[in-house]
Design a protein around this motif. Sequence first.
Motif, PDB file in Angstrom:
ATOM      1  N   ALA A 457      20.485  48.086  37.525  1.00  0.00           N
ATOM      2  CA  ALA A 457      20.836  47.102  36.493  1.00  0.00           C
ATOM      3  C   ALA A 457      22.275  47.306  36.037  1.00  0.00           C
ATOM      4  O   ALA A 457      22.833  48.400  36.126  1.00  0.00           O
ATOM      5  N   LEU A 458      22.876  46.232  35.533  1.00  0.00           N
ATOM      6  CA  LEU A 458      24.254  46.269  35.037  1.00  0.00           C
ATOM      7  C   LEU A 458      24.253  46.109  33.524  1.00  0.00           C
ATOM      8  O   LEU A 458      23.286  45.628  32.940  1.00  0.00           O
ATOM      9  N   THR A 459      25.367  46.486  32.901  1.00  0.00           N
ATOM     10  CA  THR A 459      25.529  46.183  31.483  1.00  0.00           C
ATOM     11  C   THR A 459      25.980  44.725  31.356  1.00  0.00           C
ATOM     12  O   THR A 459      26.440  44.112  32.328  1.00  0.00           O
ATOM     13  N   VAL A 460      25.871  44.185  30.142  1.00  0.00           N
ATOM     14  CA  VAL A 460      26.322  42.810  29.907  1.00  0.00           C
ATOM     15  C   VAL A 460      27.803  42.700  30.241  1.00  0.00           C
ATOM     16  O   VAL A 460      28.250  41.728  30.861  1.00  0.00           O
ATOM     17  N   GLU A 461      28.559  43.699  29.857  1.00  0.00           N
ATOM     18  CA  GLU A 461      29.998  43.667  30.109  1.00  0.00           C
ATOM     19  C   GLU A 461      30.299  43.607  31.610  1.00  0.00           C
ATOM     20  O   GLU A 461      31.149  42.838  32.050  1.00  0.00           O
ATOM     21  N   GLU A 462      29.589  44.438  32.378  1.00  0.00           N
ATOM     22  CA  GLU A 462      29.806  44.436  33.834  1.00  0.00           C
ATOM     23  C   GLU A 462      29.407  43.095  34.446  1.00  0.00           C
ATOM     24  O   GLU A 462      30.073  42.586  35.354  1.00  0.00           O
ATOM     25  N   ALA A 463      28.299  42.532  33.947  1.00  0.00           N
ATOM     26  CA  ALA A 463      27.849  41.244  34.479  1.00  0.00           C
ATOM     27  C   ALA A 463      28.864  40.151  34.144  1.00  0.00           C
ATOM     28  O   ALA A 463      29.138  39.267  34.958  1.00  0.00           O
ATOM     29  N   LEU A 464      29.441  40.209  32.954  1.00  0.00           N
ATOM     30  CA  LEU A 464      30.472  39.229  32.577  1.00  0.00           C
ATOM     31  C   LEU A 464      31.730  39.414  33.409  1.00  0.00           C
ATOM     32  O   LEU A 464      32.354  38.444  33.843  1.00  0.00           O
ATOM     33  N   GLU A 465      32.102  40.658  33.626  1.00  0.00           N
ATOM     34  CA  GLU A 465      33.279  40.969  34.450  1.00  0.00           C
ATOM     35  C   GLU A 465      33.145  40.292  35.825  1.00  0.00           C
ATOM     36  O   GLU A 465      34.086  39.703  36.334  1.00  0.00           O
ATOM     37  N   ALA A 466      31.937  40.403  36.410  1.00  0.00           N
ATOM     38  CA  ALA A 466      31.700  39.849  37.750  1.00  0.00           C
ATOM     39  C   ALA A 466      31.591  38.328  37.743  1.00  0.00           C
ATOM     40  O   ALA A 466      31.594  37.696  38.794  1.00  0.00           O
ATOM     41  N   THR A 467      31.464  37.737  36.558  1.00  0.00           N
ATOM     42  CA  THR A 467      31.287  36.292  36.444  1.00  0.00           C
ATOM     43  C   THR A 467      32.561  35.606  35.937  1.00  0.00           C
ATOM     44  O   THR A 467      32.766  34.418  36.183  1.00  0.00           O
ATOM     45  N   CYS A 468      33.395  36.355  35.229  1.00  0.00           N
ATOM     46  CA  CYS A 468      34.628  35.764  34.662  1.00  0.00           C
ATOM     47  C   CYS A 468      35.892  36.310  35.330  1.00  0.00           C
ATOM     48  O   CYS A 468      36.805  35.558  35.630  1.00  0.00           O
ATOM     49  N   VAL A 469      35.953  37.630  35.540  1.00  0.00           N
ATOM     50  CA  VAL A 469      37.229  38.266  35.862  1.00  0.00           C
ATOM     51  C   VAL A 469      37.438  38.439  37.368  1.00  0.00           C
ATOM     52  O   VAL A 469      38.413  37.935  37.928  1.00  0.00           O
ATOM     53  N   THR A 470      36.530  39.164  38.033  1.00  0.00           N
ATOM     54  CA  THR A 470      36.755  39.484  39.447  1.00  0.00           C
ATOM     55  C   THR A 470      36.783  38.251  40.368  1.00  0.00           C
ATOM     56  O   THR A 470      37.521  38.265  41.358  1.00  0.00           O
ATOM     57  N   PRO A 471      36.031  37.168  40.056  1.00  0.00           N
ATOM     58  CA  PRO A 471      36.162  35.991  40.922  1.00  0.00           C
ATOM     59  C   PRO A 471      37.591  35.445  40.935  1.00  0.00           C
ATOM     60  O   PRO A 471      38.036  34.899  41.957  1.00  0.00           O
ATOM     61  N   ALA A 472      38.307  35.580  39.817  1.00  0.00           N
ATOM     62  CA  ALA A 472      39.695  35.092  39.768  1.00  0.00           C
ATOM     63  C   ALA A 472      40.581  35.944  40.685  1.00  0.00           C
ATOM     64  O   ALA A 472      41.500  35.435  41.324  1.00  0.00           O
ATOM     65  N   TRP A 473      40.284  37.228  40.774  1.00  0.00           N
ATOM     66  CA  TRP A 473      41.034  38.083  41.706  1.00  0.00           C
ATOM     67  C   TRP A 473      40.800  37.611  43.151  1.00  0.00           C
ATOM     68  O   TRP A 473      41.725  37.497  43.951  1.00  0.00           O
ATOM     69  N   LEU A 474      39.544  37.301  43.447  1.00  0.00           N
ATOM     70  CA  LEU A 474      39.198  36.939  44.821  1.00  0.00           C
ATOM     71  C   LEU A 474      39.937  35.671  45.265  1.00  0.00           C
ATOM     72  O   LEU A 474      40.236  35.503  46.448  1.00  0.00           O
ATOM     73  N   SER A 475      40.229  34.775  44.336  1.00  0.00           N
ATOM     74  CA  SER A 475      40.969  33.552  44.691  1.00  0.00           C
ATOM     75  C   SER A 475      42.460  33.689  44.384  1.00  0.00           C
ATOM     76  O   SER A 475      43.171  32.678  44.324  1.00  0.00           O
ATOM     77  N   GLY A 476      42.908  34.933  44.193  1.00  0.00           N
ATOM     78  CA  GLY A 476      44.345  35.159  43.995  1.00  0.00           C
ATOM     79  C   GLY A 476      44.875  34.673  42.655  1.00  0.00           C
ATOM     80  O   GLY A 476      46.063  34.428  42.495  1.00  0.00           O
ATOM     81  N   ASP A 477      43.971  34.531  41.683  1.00  0.00           N
ATOM     82  CA  ASP A 477      44.323  33.956  40.378  1.00  0.00           C
ATOM     83  C   ASP A 477      44.350  34.991  39.262  1.00  0.00           C
ATOM     84  O   ASP A 477      44.263  34.618  38.095  1.00  0.00           O
ATOM     85  N   GLU A 478      44.412  36.280  39.601  1.00  0.00           N
ATOM     86  CA  GLU A 478      44.209  37.270  38.550  1.00  0.00           C
ATOM     87  C   GLU A 478      45.284  37.265  37.477  1.00  0.00           C
ATOM     88  O   GLU A 478      45.082  37.831  36.411  1.00  0.00           O
ATOM     89  N   HIS A 479      46.416  36.607  37.712  1.00  0.00           N
ATOM     90  CA  HIS A 479      47.432  36.502  36.660  1.00  0.00           C
ATOM     91  C   HIS A 479      47.411  35.154  35.959  1.00  0.00           C
ATOM     92  O   HIS A 479      48.275  34.863  35.148  1.00  0.00           O
ATOM     93  N   ARG A 480      46.440  34.323  36.280  1.00  0.00           N
ATOM     94  CA  ARG A 480      46.366  32.974  35.711  1.00  0.00           C
ATOM     95  C   ARG A 480      45.034  32.665  35.057  1.00  0.00           C
ATOM     96  O   ARG A 480      44.943  31.783  34.213  1.00  0.00           O
ATOM     97  N   ARG A 481      43.980  33.320  35.507  1.00  0.00           N
ATOM     98  CA  ARG A 481      42.629  32.962  35.059  1.00  0.00           C
ATOM     99  C   ARG A 481      41.788  34.209  34.913  1.00  0.00           C
ATOM    100  O   ARG A 481      42.126  35.261  35.441  1.00  0.00           O
ATOM    101  N   GLY A 482      40.646  34.054  34.256  1.00  0.00           N
ATOM    102  CA  GLY A 482      39.681  35.144  34.221  1.00  0.00           C
ATOM    103  C   GLY A 482      39.768  35.995  32.966  1.00  0.00           C
ATOM    104  O   GLY A 482      38.860  36.779  32.693  1.00  0.00           O
ATOM    105  N   LYS A 483      40.831  35.861  32.202  1.00  0.00           N
ATOM    106  CA  LYS A 483      40.956  36.585  30.936  1.00  0.00           C
ATOM    107  C   LYS A 483      41.544  35.625  29.908  1.00  0.00           C
ATOM    108  O   LYS A 483      42.177  34.636  30.274  1.00  0.00           O
ATOM    109  N   LEU A 484      41.354  35.949  28.631  1.00  0.00           N
ATOM    110  CA  LEU A 484      41.931  35.099  27.585  1.00  0.00           C
ATOM    111  C   LEU A 484      43.200  35.766  27.081  1.00  0.00           C
ATOM    112  O   LEU A 484      43.206  36.434  26.047  1.00  0.00           O
TER     113      LEU A 484
END
Length: 528
Positions: A457-484
């Motif tokens: 099982a994952l923590t809520v934070e880890e699950a959110l990370e995988a749903t908001c943050v890391t997908p943006a890295w995968l599409s090369g968007d880590e400096h534009r999306r995925g964080k506020l």
Amino acid sequence: MIIWTGTAVKRHTLRSVILENGIVRTMEPSLPTARGLAVAGEWIAGGVGTHETALASPDRVDLGGRCLLPGFTDSHVHFPTWAMAQREVRLEDTRSLDEALARVHAALPDVRPGTWLLGRGWRSGDWQPQVEPTKELLDEFAGETPVALMARDSHSIWLNSAALTRANGDLQVPGGVVELNEHGEPTGVLREESCWHFRDAYIETTDDEYVEAMRGAIKLANARGVTAVHDKDGWLGALRFWQRLESEGALTLRVWQSLPAEKAPELQAVDVQSGLGSPLLRLGYLKAFMDGTLGSQTARMLDGSGVQITSREELAELIRAGARAGFPVAVHAIGDLANREALDAFEETRDEWHPRGLRQRIEHAQLLTAEDVGRFAKLGVAASVQFSHPPSDRDLADRFWGDLDSEPYAFRSLLDSGAVLVNGSDAPIEELDPLAGIRAGVLRTLDDRPAWHPEQALTVEEALEATCVTPAWLSGDEHRRGKLLPGYYADLVVLDRDPLACEPEELAEVKVVATMLGGAWTHNPPPW
Ligand SMILES: [Zn+2]
């Protein structure tokens, strides 16, 4: 106030809005929370109190204690298929063959003459008593209406005789399975490549039907907090459907699009690379398949069972061709052997893709040996998994994989090994609903049974990370999306409460209130 109106004009009008009096989860560890957020045009300008004086007469939105998160990405969705599935007969929760037949029968009067009766979601492993479906069962009531019912995992299809005749015997293809009865005739069930060949060659859906269905489905995705998708339906023309929707102003998602892996040479020939497109729609990656699935018992296993769709050598060639064309590869791998061979192929070609900065991925990564778990991080290959699968597959996984040493759905082990983990729904196989996925990743159960393999099982934070943050890295968007953060797109979701402050049993209560894409509301603008 900026509301998505269906024209692109407003996206270029620099307006500002301050969202205040809430809990802003930035997903940036050095600055995890703020009480408000300033948005200028398409972008986040800063936290409240820092830049607000620099904004010309901003609108103010009282969050009333609600929670802001970066918008959700669904990293694995068959979007046009999911959109069409909203209109098909749904068999997901049928507990017996009779129940499934009754539902198909009931849908028959709504079928327009000359068109197909389409459905999806059956899984014979869920039925009591255990039986395999046949064409004769459908023939009894469907007559001349062709019926095609896709299995839940989309790797098998169940047809009636009227549908089978359309193929005129053209059923067997390499990598395909045509189930036969005791007379040597097709039973009506086709698997793997035979299933897909039939679907692509004989079931006709027009572009207009897809685009129309997607129009509504985009709104539904927005209502569930989704601001971006990694689509998997490049093979059926998703790119041209999205393009039509974008040109009419109806595309309120950012799309990272797959294309079939065989297209690499053609892409190279026209000098088109991954990342080409607009802020909303970009060419992303190539898609390939190593094996089948758990539900169809076609996953390729170390014990020798299963179906091979792509060999290790073939995949290595596809990865090389992708690298030459400037595209990463996303390869579907379910069984432990399929995953091992996919990792082997990425390893042996690493010198060709790694220097080009390509972000490779294995889709599903469902069954892994202990020694293969650590290879994702070591090679820099992302594990693109579906948090909703383990609680929904648990009975089948126990039945077919229960005695094996390999770990099923080893999300915690992958994270702990340092792998990039991203979460998707695989809709229409599971519902496109990121909050449901996050809940499944944390609780590992969907009913009153205890968590299945709770050590994963994952923590809520880890699950959110995988749903908001890391997908943006995968599409090369880590400096534009995925964080506020200032300078990032104002792609965000408003939740009625803070999931990070919830007890696990309260997670089911968390609701999406509103969604914003590039500074414009795409779902339920305030006041709330
Ligand atoms: Zn899929």
